[in-house]
Design an enzyme around this catalytic site. Structure first.
Site, PDB file in Angstrom:
ATOM      1  N   TYR A  25     -49.699  33.298  80.088  1.00 54.58           N
ATOM      2  CA  TYR A  25     -51.073  33.372  79.607  1.00 54.58           C
ATOM      3  C   TYR A  25     -51.093  33.874  78.162  1.00 54.58           C
ATOM      4  CZ  TYR A  25     -56.160  33.721  80.172  1.00 54.58           C
ATOM      5  OH  TYR A  25     -57.531  33.545  80.065  1.00 54.58           O
ATOM      6  N   HIS A 108     -43.117  21.661  75.470  1.00 54.40           N
ATOM      7  CA  HIS A 108     -42.042  21.450  74.503  1.00 54.40           C
ATOM      8  C   HIS A 108     -40.810  21.077  75.303  1.00 54.40           C
ATOM      9  CE1 HIS A 108     -39.516  21.781  71.058  1.00 54.40           C
ATOM     10  NE2 HIS A 108     -39.016  22.975  71.322  1.00 54.40           N
ATOM     11  N   GLU A 195     -39.914  22.674  62.046  1.00 56.23           N
ATOM     12  CA  GLU A 195     -39.983  24.137  61.960  1.00 56.23           C
ATOM     13  C   GLU A 195     -38.937  24.692  60.995  1.00 56.23           C
ATOM     14  OE1 GLU A 195     -41.455  24.899  66.586  1.00 56.23           O
ATOM     15  OE2 GLU A 195     -39.349  25.157  66.015  1.00 56.23           O
ATOM     16  N   GLU A 231     -51.728  30.814  47.131  1.00 58.75           N
ATOM     17  CA  GLU A 231     -52.335  29.506  46.889  1.00 58.75           C
ATOM     18  C   GLU A 231     -51.701  28.374  47.693  1.00 58.75           C
ATOM     19  OE1 GLU A 231     -53.110  28.558  42.828  1.00 58.75           O
ATOM     20  OE2 GLU A 231     -53.918  30.545  42.366  1.00 58.75           O
ATOM     21  N   SER A 252     -55.704  20.058  38.915  1.00 61.41           N
ATOM     22  CA  SER A 252     -55.822  19.576  37.533  1.00 61.41           C
ATOM     23  C   SER A 252     -54.785  18.500  37.257  1.00 61.41           C
ATOM     24  CB  SER A 252     -55.606  20.741  36.565  1.00 61.41           C
ATOM     25  OG  SER A 252     -54.257  21.178  36.608  1.00 61.41           O
TER      26      SER A 252
END
Length: 333
Positions: A25, A108, A195, A231, A252
């Protein structure tokens, strides 16, 4: 491009009259259990006695049993505990009660692909792997949306493994976004590679290297953190929303020119060759073997490296900077 299955083609009908045991859980476990429950599926959560998650699951309106009892009761058993814990859990609390006709499920493929779990021939084995963390699987479901998922069948003993897998995916809300078929091998190997080479290993090392380069050149660590760590999220969010094209449109022209002229000097042919070696180690089972042995030894190298990484200057300055960002709720680990 593989076919994407949506809500109109997928339903939970194959789970009608069946009980699903969600074992664990945590991040994925709570999301799967609650989403299935709210989709009308009969769900029981399997935990060890004394688990701190026991009350959380009960408070969410779910029935909770010890793992072995949950397996006995269920028709479908979804294992959602950590990869490294699944071998012992399966051997002790699942395998003895895995009778013919039941279905064993995973999010997985690690333990199936590398032979850590070997189910009997008379049970179905499938995978439903949401492509997002558990809290997102849950939050998107409650918002009326969903997180895409991969579905794979490893063993079809009953002839219904595929439809049960798709029904499970629908039950957690994945079909609202899209469900794609794959194999245990492809999901596991691509997941591990992503990963290691990009998402965790690659990005973390790139951020640390950028931060260290600027600091060692005499620049303020605050500036270095903003430019090389903070960033990254802004850029990744743009890529997630509209691909590399939107990202390059949004930055930019100077930044875009730097992207084209410098990116390949950082990710060189040597880097790409190393990525191929990483993938080969995953395909051959070298990584899996090393990770299993590390756990058997008590995780000495893993825990030592974790401590070192937590004490890095980039982590120290990062904590100070994030404390100034009133919109960013710091999550303590």
């Amino acid at each position: 491009m593989k076919k994407i299955y949506k809500d109109s083609e997928v339903s939970t009908d194959a789970l009608k009259g069946k009980t699903v045991a969600v074992i664990g859980y945590g991040s994925q476990g709570h999301a799967h259990a609650r989403n299935l429950h709210e989709s009308g599926v009969d769900v029981v959560v399997g935990l060890y006695a004394g688990s701190p998650s026991w009350k959380k699951a009960e408070d969410a309106g779910l029935k909770v049993l010890k793992t072995a009892d949950a397996v006995k009761k269920a028709d479908v058993i979804m294992i959602l505990v950590n990869d490294e814990k699944q071998h012992e859990l399966y051997k002790n609390d699942i395998a003895p009660y895995l009778t013919a006709g039941k279905a064993l499920a995973f999010a997985h493929g690690f333990n199936i692909l590398y032979g850590r779990v070997v189910p009997p021939a008379d049970v179905d084995v499938f995978m439903v792997a949401p492509k997002g963390p558990g809290h997102t699987v849950r939050s998107q479901y409650t918002a009326g949306r969903g997180v895409p998922a991969l579905v794979a069948v490893h063993q079809d003993a009953t002839g219904h493994a595929r439809e049960i897998g798709f029904a499970y995916a629908a039950g957690i809300g994945a079909a609202r976004a899209g469900v794609i078929e794959t194999t245990f091998k492809d999901e596991t190997e691509t997941d591990l590679f992503g990963e290691q080479a990009v998402l965790c290993g690659g990005v973390a090392e790139l951020m640390k290297a950028g931060f260290d380069t600027l600091v060692e050149a005499g620049y303020d660590p605050v500036n270095a953190y903003y430019e090389c760590v903070h960033e990254v999220k802004l850029i990744v969010d743009l890529v997630a929303q509209g691909g590399l094209t939107l990202m390059r449109y949004s930055v930019s022209d100077t930044a875009e020119y730097g992207d084209y002229s410098v990116g390949r000097r950082i990710i060189t042919d040597q880097t790409r060759a190393e990525m191929k070696k990483v993938l080969q180690e995953i395909q051959e089972g070298t990584f899996a073997r090393n990770w299993v042995l590390e756990n058997m030894a008590g995780r000495p190298a893993f825990m030592a490296r974790r401590k070192i990484e937590q004490e890095l200057p980039v982590e120290k300055i990062g904590a100070e900077i994030r404390s100034m960002m009133t919109w960013n709720r710091e999550i303590e680990v």
